[in-house]
Scaffold this active site. Structure first.
Site, mmCIF file in Angstrom:
data_model
loop_
_atom_site.group_PDB
_atom_site.id
_atom_site.type_symbol
_atom_site.label_atom_id
_atom_site.label_comp_id
_atom_site.label_asym_id
_atom_site.label_seq_id
_atom_site.Cartn_x
_atom_site.Cartn_y
_atom_site.Cartn_z
ATOM 1 N N HIS A 1 -10.511 -3.287 -15.219
ATOM 2 C CA HIS A 1 -11.550 -2.731 -16.092
ATOM 3 C C HIS A 1 -12.715 -2.145 -15.305
ATOM 4 O O HIS A 1 -13.379 -1.210 -15.778
ATOM 5 C CB HIS A 1 -12.075 -3.818 -17.040
ATOM 6 C CG HIS A 1 -11.020 -4.317 -17.994
ATOM 7 N ND1 HIS A 1 -11.191 -5.395 -18.817
ATOM 8 C CD2 HIS A 1 -9.754 -3.867 -18.235
ATOM 9 C CE1 HIS A 1 -10.099 -5.603 -19.536
ATOM 10 N NE2 HIS A 1 -9.213 -4.689 -19.183
ATOM 11 N N LEU B 1 -5.306 -12.239 -18.726
ATOM 12 C CA LEU B 1 -4.965 -10.813 -18.641
ATOM 13 C C LEU B 1 -5.684 -10.159 -17.459
ATOM 14 O O LEU B 1 -5.597 -8.952 -17.247
ATOM 15 C CB LEU B 1 -5.327 -10.091 -19.946
ATOM 16 C CG LEU B 1 -4.612 -10.610 -21.208
ATOM 17 C CD1 LEU B 1 -5.133 -9.913 -22.453
ATOM 18 C CD2 LEU B 1 -3.114 -10.429 -21.103
ATOM 19 N N PHE B 2 -6.430 -10.921 -16.702
ATOM 20 C CA PHE B 2 -6.984 -10.531 -15.401
ATOM 21 C C PHE B 2 -7.858 -9.275 -15.438
ATOM 22 O O PHE B 2 -7.849 -8.477 -14.480
ATOM 23 C CB PHE B 2 -5.862 -10.356 -14.363
ATOM 24 C CG PHE B 2 -4.812 -11.426 -14.441
ATOM 25 C CD1 PHE B 2 -5.180 -12.763 -14.346
ATOM 26 C CD2 PHE B 2 -3.485 -11.128 -14.660
ATOM 27 C CE1 PHE B 2 -4.236 -13.772 -14.447
ATOM 28 C CE2 PHE B 2 -2.540 -12.122 -14.772
ATOM 29 C CZ PHE B 2 -2.903 -13.453 -14.666
ATOM 30 N N CYS B 3 -8.598 -9.081 -16.511
ATOM 31 C CA CYS B 3 -9.479 -7.895 -16.626
ATOM 32 C C CYS B 3 -8.716 -6.600 -16.383
ATOM 33 O O CYS B 3 -9.260 -5.624 -15.853
ATOM 34 C CB CYS B 3 -10.667 -7.991 -15.660
ATOM 35 S SG CYS B 3 -11.714 -9.387 -15.985
ATOM 36 N N ALA B 4 -7.436 -6.614 -16.748
ATOM 37 C CA ALA B 4 -6.623 -5.398 -16.671
ATOM 38 C C ALA B 4 -5.721 -5.438 -17.902
ATOM 39 O O ALA B 4 -4.500 -5.421 -17.803
ATOM 40 C CB ALA B 4 -5.818 -5.374 -15.381
#
Ligand code: PMP
Length: 465
Positions: A138, A386-389
């Site tokens: 992100h 979701l790992f900022c992706a």
């Protein structure tokens, strides 16, 4: 200056030229013991380097040696202010060397990769067309749409590195005239897969576009040479590069930065401020790029720590660290491949080049539950979610865009799609034993299940007491 010479501060922990290729670099926390819900305690296995890596002992020692000499930067007449100013500027030069900067490149100290990319977004010339794959973190996906007058094109997830280059080529071929910027990650924070940066840069330049490299995950694992990659800017964070003191870097071409308004308005960015007769302010901003965009008191400890990390990695022999990490990654992948219930996530396929970052799902398990059990029962720290992706992970999991990535979602029934994933990541300080322990723990959890019960608290899976 002798008091803070890195050599005197850290000789004890600096590996010699003859050091074994497989020796992990000393990091803080390597002996920390953590309690297990099942009783007893174990040495913590930090396998979440992709979020924040532990500090290198060498970085800590260098910072500790400097700390008594800490002073204000760029504004004090006293000895310690001058010394701190010198060290701050030397740190800039060290980072420039570490990144292989070209003579006219500038290094700006920021707070993080996120901050660096937002800074770059704030200096885009009017009407810039921005191209970014929707697989980005992100931090590299989102700043551009807020930039005034910029038009963003999100490119769909490519399934091979070649497809990525071809997709960019096509998009830029049809691009309108005017300034263009491509933003790409060096290594994915989800899959660890390495992107074809040099080829993407060549494609960008062929069409008159510029390119910024999000090196948040690449720089800690691999040398990044801005000139050899022929990228226009590089951004990275200190806390992922073993220097967790709140600083980051944006390095590269000076022109857009020099021509734009300062990122932050305030002291340090100005050359002159005067009252006009009509009561308004006449402000003359610095034309020196770093001063222009580093308003306020700079984070000298953070910058010094990043420079210390750059020196430590270079002196340890980055190529040897890369070789060692490859060995560990090979063992990890081989081990996981032997557990049929585990599915490793990949965009580019099995044979793609990767750094020490890997995400997976386990059939029949909610990832948050699995990660909680790894921590509570085995003392192993990984990340789930979701790992900022989000777009990338949803593509990889084949999940609907509006499905929640709830950490506390119930375990997926066999055959059901997972809604989030587990990420294991490591680096220069990881001993072999952590990978061994991790593989053993995953195998046991898959074979025999969790020994404890877990409940959801504030959206996270935690052991039920
Ligand atoms: N880009 C990538 C690829 C990342 O992995 C991260 C951090 N997870 C960021 C950008 C943002 O870094 P920071 O949080 O330090 O700003």
């Amino acid at each position: 200056m002798t008091v803070i010479s890195p050599a005197t501060a850290t000789a004890a922990v600096t590996p010699s030229a003859e050091a074994d290729v497989c020796t992990p670099l000393p990091v803080l926390g390597r002996d920390v013991r953590v309690p297990l819900v099942t009783g007893g305690e174990v040495t913590y296995a930090a396998l979440d380097y992709a979020a924040s890596a532990p500090a290198l002992q060498r970085v800590w020692d260098d910072v500790a040696a400097y700390a008594p000499y800490y002073g204000s930067v760029h504004r004090g007449a006293g000895y310690l202010s001058q010394l701190s100013t010198d060290l701050f500027e030397q740190s800039r030069a060290t980072v420039a060397e570490f990144l292989g900067c070209r003579p006219d490149d500038e290094v700006i100290f920021t707070r993080s990769t996120t901050d660096s990319l937002n800074l770059l977004a704030s200096v885009l010339p009017a009407g810039t067309q921005v191209y970014v794959f929707d697989t980005e973190h992100h931090a590299s996906l989102l700043p551009w749409q807020r930039a005034e007058g910029a038009q963003v094109t999100w490119l769909a997830a490519p399934r091979t590195p070649e497809q990525a280059v071809a997709a960019l080529d096509v998009a830029l071929h049809g691009a309108p005239k005017g300034p263009k910027l491509v933003c790409v990650t060096g290594a994915s924070n989800v899959t660890g897969e390495v992107w074809p940066v040099r080829k993407l840069a060549a494609a960008a330049h062929r069409h008159g576009a510029r390119i910024v490299l999000d090196a948040a995950q690449l720089a800690p694992h691999h040398p990044v040479d801005i000139a050899a990659l022929d990228v226009d800017w590089v951004a990275f964070s200190g806390h992922k590069l073993y220097a967790p003191f709140g600083a980051g870097v944006l390095a590269g071409r000076p022109d857009w930065l020099r021509e734009a308004e300062p990122y932050l308005a305030g002291g340090g960015a100005t050359r002159k401020v005067a009252r006009r007769a009509d009561g308004t302010l006449d402000v003359e901003w610095h034309t020196s790029v770093a001063a222009r965009h580093e308003a306020g008191s700079p984070n000298v400890i953070g910058a010094y720590a990043i420079a210390a990390a750059c020196r430590a990695l270079t002196e340890a022999g980055f190529d040897r660290l890369v070789a060692r990490e490859r060995q560990l990654l090979g063992r990890l992948r081989e081990g996981l491949a032997g557990i049929p219930e585990v599915r490793v996530l990949s965009l580019f396929g099995e044979h793609s080049e990767r750094v020490g970052v890997l995400s997976f799902v386990v059939q029949g398990w909610n990832s948050s539950h699995f990660a909680a059990a790894l921590s509570a029962e085995y003392g192993i720290g990984v990340r789930d979610g979701l790992f900022c992706a989000h777009p990338l992970v949803r593509t990889l999991l084949d999940a609907e865009p509006d499905e929640p990535g709830a950490c506390g979602a119930p375990d997926a029934a066999p055959g059901e799609r997972a809604l989030n994933a587990i990420r294991v990541s490591f680096g220069a300080g990881t001993p072999d034993e952590h990978i061994t322990r991790f593989l053993a723990a995953v195998t046991t959890l898959v074979r025999t299940g969790a020994q404890w019960t877990y409940r959801t608290e504030n959206g996270r899976c935690v052991p039920a007491r």
